[in-house]
Scaffold this active site. Structure first.
Site, short mmCIF file in Angstrom:
data_model
loop_
_atom_site.label_atom_id
_atom_site.label_comp_id
_atom_site.label_asym_id
_atom_site.label_seq_id
_atom_site.Cartn_x
_atom_site.Cartn_y
_atom_site.Cartn_z
N PRO A 249 0.83 -1.21 0.00
CA PRO A 249 0.00 0.00 0.00
C PRO A 249 0.87 1.25 0.00
O PRO A 249 1.81 1.36 0.79
CB PRO A 249 -0.79 -0.12 1.30
CG PRO A 249 0.00 -1.05 2.17
CD PRO A 249 0.71 -1.98 1.24
N THR B 259 0.41 5.49 -0.17
CA THR B 259 -0.27 6.78 -0.25
C THR B 259 0.43 7.65 -1.27
O THR B 259 1.65 7.76 -1.27
CB THR B 259 -0.21 7.46 1.14
OG1 THR B 259 -0.99 6.68 2.03
CG2 THR B 259 -0.72 8.89 1.10
N GLN C 159 -7.05 -0.82 1.23
CA GLN C 159 -6.52 -0.66 2.59
C GLN C 159 -7.36 0.39 3.33
O GLN C 159 -7.36 1.57 2.96
CB GLN C 159 -5.06 -0.23 2.59
CG GLN C 159 -4.47 -0.33 4.01
CD GLN C 159 -3.10 0.26 4.17
OE1 GLN C 159 -2.85 1.40 3.79
NE2 GLN C 159 -2.19 -0.49 4.77
N TYR D 245 -1.21 4.46 12.53
CA TYR D 245 -2.61 4.85 12.32
C TYR D 245 -3.46 4.31 13.47
O TYR D 245 -2.95 3.66 14.37
CB TYR D 245 -3.08 4.38 10.93
CG TYR D 245 -2.43 5.23 9.85
CD1 TYR D 245 -3.08 6.36 9.36
CD2 TYR D 245 -1.15 4.97 9.39
CE1 TYR D 245 -2.47 7.18 8.42
CE2 TYR D 245 -0.53 5.79 8.46
CZ TYR D 245 -1.20 6.90 7.98
OH TYR D 245 -0.60 7.73 7.07
C1 LIG Z 1 5.26 6.75 -1.01
C2 LIG Z 1 4.91 5.74 0.05
C3 LIG Z 1 3.65 5.74 0.61
C4 LIG Z 1 3.29 4.77 1.57
N1 LIG Z 1 1.99 4.74 2.04
C5 LIG Z 1 1.59 3.70 2.81
C6 LIG Z 1 0.22 3.52 3.11
O1 LIG Z 1 -0.67 4.27 2.65
N2 LIG Z 1 -0.12 2.48 3.91
C7 LIG Z 1 0.82 1.63 4.42
O2 LIG Z 1 0.46 0.70 5.14
N3 LIG Z 1 2.13 1.76 4.13
C8 LIG Z 1 2.54 2.76 3.31
N4 LIG Z 1 3.84 2.84 2.92
C9 LIG Z 1 4.81 1.81 3.37
C10 LIG Z 1 4.94 0.69 2.30
O3 LIG Z 1 3.71 -0.02 2.18
C11 LIG Z 1 6.05 -0.30 2.64
O4 LIG Z 1 5.77 -0.97 3.83
C12 LIG Z 1 7.39 0.40 2.77
O5 LIG Z 1 7.60 1.26 1.66
C13 LIG Z 1 8.53 -0.59 2.82
O6 LIG Z 1 8.59 -1.37 1.65
P1 LIG Z 1 9.67 -1.03 0.49
O7 LIG Z 1 11.00 -0.92 1.15
O8 LIG Z 1 9.55 -2.21 -0.45
O9 LIG Z 1 9.26 0.25 -0.16
C14 LIG Z 1 4.24 3.82 1.99
C15 LIG Z 1 5.53 3.83 1.44
C16 LIG Z 1 5.86 4.77 0.47
C17 LIG Z 1 7.24 4.73 -0.13
#
Ligand SMILES: Cc1cc2nc3c(=O)[nH]c(=O)nc-3n(C[C@H](O)[C@H](O)[C@H](O)COP(=O)(O)O)c2cc1C
Length: 357
Positions: A23, A25, A99, A180
């Site tokens: 997910p 944002t 989500q 959250y």
């Molecule tokens: C731009 C951005 C927005 C994110 N928004 C959310 C979100 O809305 N809900 C959520 O549970 N995690 C959110 N995350 C966290 C990601 O879901 C994920 O857990 C985190 O980026 C680590 O994974 P990665 O290293 O593969 O990016 C966001 C991450 C990024 C980079």
């Protein structure tokens, strides 16, 4: 031995691979928190994921940021916007969960809709600053939700879940991670209640369990996922004993037959942080997704070692709409452009290239 390219079954849903789009944002919803045509394209471009999980979607009409920003799922217009998204993803052969989230004490009074309040399990402000239009300011002390108000919030989740079904989603994920509202209830630094919703790990989990039950009136348990982040300190979060807390939460969720438990915990934890996902895996008998800085090698190892059934990729999916195909071919990855994570429009949203065929 499972690999990222093996199929996986979640309830009635057949996933062609073990890639989950995490997910994310992107703050690009139109006025009225309605997902746009660009959101439709963004998600459709990433339909080769085994499962897409949407950005967090507001369940509370009064919470969240004003103006064009995070989307909601409490009005007909929002529902229609999401329906266009789910249809586009399905047309491309994909699957998508919504989500569902509530900001709780992570909101700021300057950014609430009229009638909104900054609320939480206890009157304890998050440590640190929140970024507002006036720059960074300290988090506010939330109003402690009373029992009746908790029931109202639970009802908001159920209503959003009902709308998610009507909009054609394949399931919903309850956002219990990253500071959250559900996470605020789960962890003891933010929840100092002494009623049914606080005082022990079991009681702190009651808010999540109430939401799960309410959402279950619209979805089978096997279509409801839960996301947690036991050691993530985003939005000033902490817990005195994350291992035992989340072991207990996992054990409480285990018999419910949920779609999956989604744990945010990097393969390599920052210094001093415990590895909680291993304890969760032992206490939870069901599909487990791991997320957090995974690359192809660490993802394949986690699957091989049985640490997880599926791996969620965030930034890599953001910047590589065809991530499974890139991994399959060993192709180079496009790096994400952080400057456009939360800006407006197509740049950094729908203009990341796919590989040429
Ligand atoms: C731009 C951005 C927005 C994110 N928004 C959310 C979100 O809305 N809900 C959520 O549970 N995690 C959110 N995350 C966290 C990601 O879901 C994920 O857990 C985190 O980026 C680590 O994974 P990665 O290293 O593969 O990016 C966001 C991450 C990024 C980079």
């Amino acid at each position: 031995m499972p690999t990222l390219f093996d199929a996986y079954q979640i309830g009635a849903l057949s996933l062609p691979n073990r890639f989950v789009m995490a997910p994310m944002t992107r703050r690009r919803a139109a006025d009225g928190k309605v997902p746009t045509e660009l959101a439709r394209l963004h998600y459709a471009q990433r339909a080769s994921a085994g499962l897409i999980i949407t950005e967090s979607i507001e369940v509370d009409p009064f919470s969240g940021l004003k103006g064009p920003t995070r989307p909601g799922l409490f009005t007909d217009a929002q529902q229609q916007g999401w329906q266009a998204v789910t249809e586009a993803v399905h047309d491309k052969g994909g699957r998508i969960f919504a989500q569902l989230s509530h900001m709780g004490r992570g909101a700021h009074s300057s950014q609430l809709e009229a009638g909104g309040r900054v609320v939480g399990p206890s009157s304890i402000a998050a440590a640190g600053n929140i970024y507002t239009v006036n720059g960074p300011v300290p988090f506010e002390t939330p109003v402690k939700l009373d029992i009746g108000e908790i029931a109202v919030v639970v009802g908001q989740y159920a209503e959003a879940a009902r709308r998610a079904k009507a909009a054609g989603f394949d399931g919903v994920e309850l956002h219990g991670a990253n500071g959250y509202l559900i996470d605020q209830f789960l962890r003891d630094a933010s929840n100092q209640r002494s009623d049914t919703y606080g005082g022990s790990a079991e009681k702190r989990a009651q808010f999540l369990l109430d939401i799960f039950e309410a959402v279950s009136t619209h979805w089978p348990a096997s279509s409801i996922g839960v996301r947690v982040s036991p050691t993530n300190n985003f939005q000033g979060m902490s817990d005195s004993d994350p291992v035992s807390n989340f072991e207990t939460i996992a054990a409480l969720l285990s018999p419910l037959g949920l779609a999956y438990l989604h744990v945010v915990e990097p393969a390599v934890q920052p210094d001093g942080l415990p590895y909680v996902a291993i304890a969760i895996r032992e206490s939870f008998d069901g599909p487990l997704i791991l997320a957090g800085k995974y690359d192809q090698a660490s993802a394949e190892s986690a699957l091989l070692e049985g640490k997880a059934d599926l791996i969620a990729f965030g930034e890599k999916f953001l910047a590589n709409p065809d991530l499974p195909e890139r991994f399959r071919r060993g192709a180079q990855l496009t790096p994400p452009d952080k400057a456009t994570f939360y800006t407006d429009g197509a740049a950094g949203y729908t203009d990341y290239p796919a590989l040429a065929d």
